[in-house]
Design an enzyme around this catalytic site. Sequence first.
Site, short mmCIF file in Angstrom:
data_model
loop_
_atom_site.label_atom_id
_atom_site.label_comp_id
_atom_site.label_asym_id
_atom_site.label_seq_id
_atom_site.Cartn_x
_atom_site.Cartn_y
_atom_site.Cartn_z
N GLU A 105 -7.22 -11.06 -5.83
CA GLU A 105 -5.80 -10.68 -5.62
C GLU A 105 -5.16 -11.34 -4.41
O GLU A 105 -3.95 -11.33 -4.25
CB GLU A 105 -5.66 -9.15 -5.53
CG GLU A 105 -6.02 -8.54 -4.20
CD GLU A 105 -7.49 -8.70 -3.85
OE1 GLU A 105 -7.80 -9.31 -2.81
OE2 GLU A 105 -8.35 -8.24 -4.62
N HIS B 153 -9.24 2.34 1.66
CA HIS B 153 -10.32 1.47 1.16
C HIS B 153 -11.46 1.33 2.16
O HIS B 153 -11.23 1.34 3.36
CB HIS B 153 -9.76 0.08 0.82
CG HIS B 153 -8.66 0.12 -0.20
ND1 HIS B 153 -7.33 0.23 0.16
CD2 HIS B 153 -8.71 0.08 -1.55
CE1 HIS B 153 -6.59 0.25 -0.95
NE2 HIS B 153 -7.40 0.17 -2.00
N ASP C 294 -2.78 4.19 3.30
CA ASP C 294 -2.77 4.24 1.84
C ASP C 294 -3.50 5.46 1.28
O ASP C 294 -3.60 5.62 0.06
CB ASP C 294 -3.29 2.93 1.21
CG ASP C 294 -4.41 2.29 1.97
OD1 ASP C 294 -4.98 2.93 2.87
OD2 ASP C 294 -4.74 1.12 1.66
N HIS D 163 -11.25 -5.90 5.32
CA HIS D 163 -12.14 -6.40 4.25
C HIS D 163 -12.76 -7.76 4.62
O HIS D 163 -13.72 -8.18 3.98
CB HIS D 163 -11.37 -6.56 2.94
CG HIS D 163 -10.87 -5.26 2.39
ND1 HIS D 163 -11.71 -4.20 2.09
CD2 HIS D 163 -9.62 -4.83 2.08
CE1 HIS D 163 -10.99 -3.18 1.63
NE2 HIS D 163 -9.72 -3.53 1.62
N TYR E 183 1.03 1.04 1.00
CA TYR E 183 1.91 0.29 0.09
C TYR E 183 3.05 1.11 -0.49
O TYR E 183 3.86 0.59 -1.23
CB TYR E 183 1.07 -0.37 -1.02
CG TYR E 183 -0.10 -1.09 -0.40
CD1 TYR E 183 0.11 -2.31 0.26
CD2 TYR E 183 -1.36 -0.52 -0.34
CE1 TYR E 183 -0.93 -2.94 0.93
CE2 TYR E 183 -2.41 -1.15 0.32
CZ TYR E 183 -2.19 -2.35 0.95
OH TYR E 183 -3.20 -2.96 1.62
N ASP F 203 -8.22 3.86 6.62
CA ASP F 203 -7.57 3.26 5.45
C ASP F 203 -8.23 3.84 4.19
O ASP F 203 -9.40 4.20 4.21
CB ASP F 203 -7.77 1.73 5.49
CG ASP F 203 -7.03 1.02 4.38
OD1 ASP F 203 -5.94 0.49 4.67
OD2 ASP F 203 -7.53 0.98 3.23
#
Length: 343
Positions: free
Chosen positions: A118, A198, A285, A160, A324, A196
């Site tokens: 992505e 993630h 998020d 990440h 987001y 976060d």
Amino acid sequence: MKVYFSEDHRRHFPQAELFGGQFVTPFERPSRIEYVLDRLRERRFLDIESPGPADMAPIRALCAPDYLDFLETAWSEWKKEGFSGEVMAASFPARRMQMARPPRNIDGKAGYYALSTETAITAGTWAAALSSAASAQAAAAHVAGGARAAFALCRPPGHHATADMYGGFCFLNNAALAAEALCRAGAGRVAILDIDFHHGNGTQDIFYRRGDVFFASLHGAPEEAFPYFLGYRDETGHGAGEGTNANYPMPPGTGYERWSGALEAAIARIRAFGAEALVVSLGVDAYRDDPISFFRLDSPDFTDAGRRIGGLGLPTVFCMEGGYAVEAIGINTVNVLEGFEDA
Ligand code: 6XA
Ligand code: ZN
């Protein structure tokens, strides 16, 4: 609290992200920053400074040299190859290809250095990634110099990214650079708390074998959520780092009661570790209306989370990560900072 942010983040604005089998406008877009800046000003966080150029020595110390070369040259090589779109990885060294080495071809190289598709690279991506790292470095320097806290409004995000891989919208691991800077400035033990949605796979990977940096992450369970392949509870560190990694994976629908329980558990571990400084990977998020996540936090919950983090009483560097639901990311981000200052 001082805020660091660079206009150069705008130089990274890919047109497309592969999502659900379609190309969509990337969720990680420049306007995210505007919402946070607006809210910062509204809530009287007016000490906003632009960082100087990134300090390359710590970036070179953290990352593989071939990876940095790749980031710097990917766009021009892609164009030279005759491709008309943005750099997007399509072929990966998958299972049982562990002997993989970087190919010469840029299409192959992109797959070699990417962990997912992505995240596109464009003409300005390298400059933007460096400016984001520079904000984290400036915030860490400010805290190392005696300030209680600083907020690095990083974009692109970083958690990440490993020493040699990009993906999940990340290129350079800003939180890791901040933690390293605090170590170098004399903190014997540093903790990184990643809230976060993630899992911070990159940060975990960078410090997994180190005993001086503790990493804790609250995130969507890897069975269900990106980055899918790391973030389990039994990943506890290795060698000198055994016992210095703590993952709190949680299922779809997780609300603040369960989430704050995990936060308290992480905070207790950070206290027990004896951290002298803290880096917070501040993604918002986990918010209930986030379009790509599945937790259910409300805006006031972020204030409470900030208060609990502030209760640690540690010199703290906040680094912006994801979030987001653009209308709300300013409110939620600043709520964490206000809760922290309130503590
Ligand atoms: C890829 C999802 C990337 C999520 C990036 C993020 N489909 N990380 O927010 O914190
Ligand atoms: Zn995220």
